[in-house]
Motif scaffolding. Sequence first.
Motif, PDB file in Angstrom:
ATOM      1  N   ARG A 171      26.055  17.273   1.519  1.00 54.30           N
ATOM      2  CA  ARG A 171      27.475  17.458   1.187  1.00 54.30           C
ATOM      3  C   ARG A 171      27.822  18.956   1.139  1.00 54.30           C
ATOM      4  O   ARG A 171      28.838  19.380   1.692  1.00 54.30           O
ATOM      5  CB  ARG A 171      27.802  16.788  -0.141  1.00 54.30           C
ATOM      6  CG  ARG A 171      29.277  16.839  -0.500  1.00 54.30           C
ATOM      7  CD  ARG A 171      29.620  16.015  -1.721  1.00 54.30           C
ATOM      8  NE  ARG A 171      29.621  14.592  -1.364  1.00 54.30           N
ATOM      9  CZ  ARG A 171      28.718  13.700  -1.781  1.00 54.30           C
ATOM     10  NH1 ARG A 171      27.752  14.057  -2.579  1.00 54.30           N
ATOM     11  NH2 ARG A 171      28.788  12.443  -1.411  1.00 54.30           N
ATOM     12  N   LEU A 172      26.972  19.745   0.512  1.00 57.64           N
ATOM     13  CA  LEU A 172      27.210  21.186   0.420  1.00 57.64           C
ATOM     14  C   LEU A 172      27.209  21.826   1.812  1.00 57.64           C
ATOM     15  O   LEU A 172      28.079  22.637   2.132  1.00 57.64           O
ATOM     16  CB  LEU A 172      26.147  21.848  -0.466  1.00 57.64           C
ATOM     17  CG  LEU A 172      26.242  23.367  -0.595  1.00 57.64           C
ATOM     18  CD1 LEU A 172      27.597  23.792  -1.167  1.00 57.64           C
ATOM     19  CD2 LEU A 172      25.107  23.891  -1.453  1.00 57.64           C
ATOM     20  N   PHE A 173      26.260  21.441   2.657  1.00 59.09           N
ATOM     21  CA  PHE A 173      26.213  21.965   4.026  1.00 59.09           C
ATOM     22  C   PHE A 173      27.502  21.629   4.772  1.00 59.09           C
ATOM     23  O   PHE A 173      28.081  22.488   5.449  1.00 59.09           O
ATOM     24  CB  PHE A 173      24.998  21.401   4.771  1.00 59.09           C
ATOM     25  CG  PHE A 173      24.876  21.886   6.175  1.00 59.09           C
ATOM     26  CD1 PHE A 173      24.367  23.145   6.454  1.00 59.09           C
ATOM     27  CD2 PHE A 173      25.294  21.089   7.237  1.00 59.09           C
ATOM     28  CE1 PHE A 173      24.266  23.603   7.761  1.00 59.09           C
ATOM     29  CE2 PHE A 173      25.194  21.540   8.543  1.00 59.09           C
ATOM     30  CZ  PHE A 173      24.682  22.801   8.803  1.00 59.09           C
ATOM     31  N   CYS A 174      27.955  20.407   4.634  1.00 58.51           N
ATOM     32  CA  CYS A 174      29.195  20.001   5.301  1.00 58.51           C
ATOM     33  C   CYS A 174      30.392  20.770   4.758  1.00 58.51           C
ATOM     34  O   CYS A 174      31.265  21.184   5.531  1.00 58.51           O
ATOM     35  CB  CYS A 174      29.410  18.498   5.160  1.00 58.51           C
ATOM     36  SG  CYS A 174      28.313  17.514   6.193  1.00 58.51           S
ATOM     37  N   GLU A 175      30.454  20.953   3.462  1.00 55.34           N
ATOM     38  CA  GLU A 175      31.560  21.715   2.874  1.00 55.34           C
ATOM     39  C   GLU A 175      31.575  23.149   3.392  1.00 55.34           C
ATOM     40  O   GLU A 175      32.623  23.681   3.724  1.00 55.34           O
ATOM     41  CB  GLU A 175      31.472  21.732   1.345  1.00 55.34           C
ATOM     42  CG  GLU A 175      32.140  20.588   0.671  1.00 55.34           C
ATOM     43  CD  GLU A 175      33.609  20.419   1.042  1.00 55.34           C
ATOM     44  OE1 GLU A 175      34.380  21.391   1.015  1.00 55.34           O
ATOM     45  OE2 GLU A 175      33.998  19.279   1.367  1.00 55.34           O
ATOM     46  N   LEU A 176      30.419  23.775   3.445  1.00 54.75           N
ATOM     47  CA  LEU A 176      30.329  25.158   3.918  1.00 54.75           C
ATOM     48  C   LEU A 176      30.690  25.286   5.394  1.00 54.75           C
ATOM     49  O   LEU A 176      31.065  26.363   5.857  1.00 54.75           O
ATOM     50  CB  LEU A 176      28.925  25.717   3.685  1.00 54.75           C
ATOM     51  CG  LEU A 176      28.532  25.917   2.220  1.00 54.75           C
ATOM     52  CD1 LEU A 176      27.052  26.264   2.112  1.00 54.75           C
ATOM     53  CD2 LEU A 176      29.399  26.991   1.579  1.00 54.75           C
ATOM     54  N   ASN A 177      30.562  24.189   6.137  1.00 51.31           N
ATOM     55  CA  ASN A 177      30.799  24.207   7.581  1.00 51.31           C
ATOM     56  C   ASN A 177      31.875  23.219   8.006  1.00 51.31           C
ATOM     57  O   ASN A 177      31.895  22.757   9.145  1.00 51.31           O
ATOM     58  CB  ASN A 177      29.478  23.901   8.310  1.00 51.31           C
ATOM     59  CG  ASN A 177      28.442  24.952   8.043  1.00 51.31           C
ATOM     60  OD1 ASN A 177      28.504  26.058   8.562  1.00 51.31           O
ATOM     61  ND2 ASN A 177      27.466  24.628   7.196  1.00 51.31           N
ATOM     62  N   ARG A 178      32.783  22.909   7.097  1.00 47.02           N
ATOM     63  CA  ARG A 178      33.819  21.887   7.313  1.00 47.02           C
ATOM     64  C   ARG A 178      34.557  22.043   8.639  1.00 47.02           C
ATOM     65  O   ARG A 178      34.797  21.070   9.346  1.00 47.02           O
ATOM     66  CB  ARG A 178      34.820  21.919   6.165  1.00 47.02           C
ATOM     67  CG  ARG A 178      35.974  20.947   6.340  1.00 47.02           C
ATOM     68  CD  ARG A 178      36.903  20.942   5.154  1.00 47.02           C
ATOM     69  NE  ARG A 178      36.369  20.215   4.025  1.00 47.02           N
ATOM     70  CZ  ARG A 178      36.382  18.882   3.923  1.00 47.02           C
ATOM     71  NH1 ARG A 178      36.882  18.161   4.895  1.00 47.02           N
ATOM     72  NH2 ARG A 178      35.896  18.290   2.859  1.00 47.02           N
ATOM     73  N   GLU A 179      34.925  23.248   9.002  1.00 49.20           N
ATOM     74  CA  GLU A 179      35.740  23.480  10.196  1.00 49.20           C
ATOM     75  C   GLU A 179      34.903  23.645  11.476  1.00 49.20           C
ATOM     76  O   GLU A 179      35.460  23.877  12.538  1.00 49.20           O
ATOM     77  CB  GLU A 179      36.623  24.717   9.995  1.00 49.20           C
ATOM     78  CG  GLU A 179      37.556  24.619   8.791  1.00 49.20           C
ATOM     79  CD  GLU A 179      38.487  23.417   8.838  1.00 49.20           C
ATOM     80  OE1 GLU A 179      39.006  23.092   9.927  1.00 49.20           O
ATOM     81  OE2 GLU A 179      38.696  22.799   7.775  1.00 49.20           O
ATOM     82  N   SER A 180      33.594  23.519  11.367  1.00 51.18           N
ATOM     83  CA  SER A 180      32.718  23.804  12.515  1.00 51.18           C
ATOM     84  C   SER A 180      31.953  22.587  13.025  1.00 51.18           C
ATOM     85  O   SER A 180      30.956  22.733  13.710  1.00 51.18           O
ATOM     86  CB  SER A 180      31.716  24.900  12.125  1.00 51.18           C
ATOM     87  OG  SER A 180      32.384  26.039  11.676  1.00 51.18           O
ATOM     88  N   GLN A 181      32.385  21.389  12.665  1.00 50.84           N
ATOM     89  CA  GLN A 181      31.758  20.151  13.114  1.00 50.84           C
ATOM     90  C   GLN A 181      30.248  20.144  12.852  1.00 50.84           C
ATOM     91  O   GLN A 181      29.437  20.137  13.762  1.00 50.84           O
ATOM     92  CB  GLN A 181      32.045  19.908  14.592  1.00 50.84           C
ATOM     93  CG  GLN A 181      33.517  19.837  14.880  1.00 50.84           C
ATOM     94  CD  GLN A 181      33.816  19.658  16.342  1.00 50.84           C
ATOM     95  OE1 GLN A 181      33.065  20.098  17.202  1.00 50.84           O
ATOM     96  NE2 GLN A 181      34.919  19.022  16.626  1.00 50.84           N
ATOM     97  N   PRO A 182      29.855  20.118  11.582  1.00 49.07           N
ATOM     98  CA  PRO A 182      28.437  20.185  11.237  1.00 49.07           C
ATOM     99  C   PRO A 182      27.634  18.989  11.738  1.00 49.07           C
ATOM    100  O   PRO A 182      28.147  17.877  11.828  1.00 49.07           O
ATOM    101  CB  PRO A 182      28.450  20.221   9.707  1.00 49.07           C
ATOM    102  CG  PRO A 182      29.741  19.559   9.327  1.00 49.07           C
ATOM    103  CD  PRO A 182      30.708  19.921  10.411  1.00 49.07           C
ATOM    104  N   LEU A 183      26.387  19.260  12.059  1.00 52.09           N
ATOM    105  CA  LEU A 183      25.427  18.225  12.453  1.00 52.09           C
ATOM    106  C   LEU A 183      24.287  18.238  11.454  1.00 52.09           C
ATOM    107  O   LEU A 183      23.712  19.298  11.186  1.00 52.09           O
ATOM    108  CB  LEU A 183      24.882  18.487  13.865  1.00 52.09           C
ATOM    109  CG  LEU A 183      23.674  17.644  14.298  1.00 52.09           C
ATOM    110  CD1 LEU A 183      23.996  16.155  14.316  1.00 52.09           C
ATOM    111  CD2 LEU A 183      23.175  18.111  15.663  1.00 52.09           C
ATOM    112  N   ILE A 184      23.970  17.070  10.912  1.00 52.18           N
ATOM    113  CA  ILE A 184      22.823  16.914  10.020  1.00 52.18           C
ATOM    114  C   ILE A 184      21.855  15.940  10.671  1.00 52.18           C
ATOM    115  O   ILE A 184      22.251  14.866  11.128  1.00 52.18           O
ATOM    116  CB  ILE A 184      23.239  16.368   8.643  1.00 52.18           C
ATOM    117  CG1 ILE A 184      24.199  17.333   7.957  1.00 52.18           C
ATOM    118  CG2 ILE A 184      22.011  16.100   7.777  1.00 52.18           C
ATOM    119  CD1 ILE A 184      24.832  16.770   6.698  1.00 52.18           C
ATOM    120  N   ILE A 185      20.595  16.332  10.716  1.00 47.29           N
ATOM    121  CA  ILE A 185      19.539  15.443  11.188  1.00 47.29           C
ATOM    122  C   ILE A 185      18.663  15.137   9.982  1.00 47.29           C
ATOM    123  O   ILE A 185      18.065  16.042   9.404  1.00 47.29           O
ATOM    124  CB  ILE A 185      18.740  16.082  12.335  1.00 47.29           C
ATOM    125  CG1 ILE A 185      19.673  16.319  13.521  1.00 47.29           C
ATOM    126  CG2 ILE A 185      17.552  15.196  12.704  1.00 47.29           C
ATOM    127  CD1 ILE A 185      19.080  17.127  14.648  1.00 47.29           C
TER     128      ILE A 185
END
Length: 185
Positions: free
Chosen positions: A128-142
């Motif tokens: 969730r924190l990674f996505c918040e920090l990268n909200r506008e950059s289309q984050p990818l989590i594996i």
Amino acid sequence: LTTKKITQVEDSPKAFLQRPAFSARELMAQNFPPVQEVVSGLIPTGLTLLVAAPKIGKSWLMLQLAYIAASGGMFLDRLPVAARPVLYMAMEDGPRRLQRRMIRLGYTTPPDNLDFVVKTTDPLEDMRLFCELNRESQPLIILDTLAKFRPFVPRQKGETEYDRDSHVMELLKNLIDDYDGGALI
């Protein structure tokens, strides 16, 4: 809640996608943007499961995708992937193993937006924190692997294995659906 009780609001297509209820007229008046893809024709945004037999190379494949997605380029030498921030949650690996694998793959110049987590006390919060920090950059989590994530989700009383799997997947889907263009594999 019925649609008759909903106040009509002029929403952008992006905002409309977040609405919990709407009328058929409102739905049909929308002009939605196409679904985005991490890997064109192969991996859409949102939640994706990669399932195969053990020791067949899923982690190697996902490490390749992580590197290509973080730097932008061609996945499997033929599928274009745009650069985006990537979080690789290698919950079965350690730093040495990841470094050895990257070297074997020929990845000696690390991209700036590829991060790893190998140990955590709260993987859902890390994501969730990674996505918040990268909200506008289309984050990818594996997330490697789902089996290592499951123990972090409390078991519900009377929950069957099917219920448990559904609950775990719902948590992951709800997380990534909050980030337009985000993807979780």
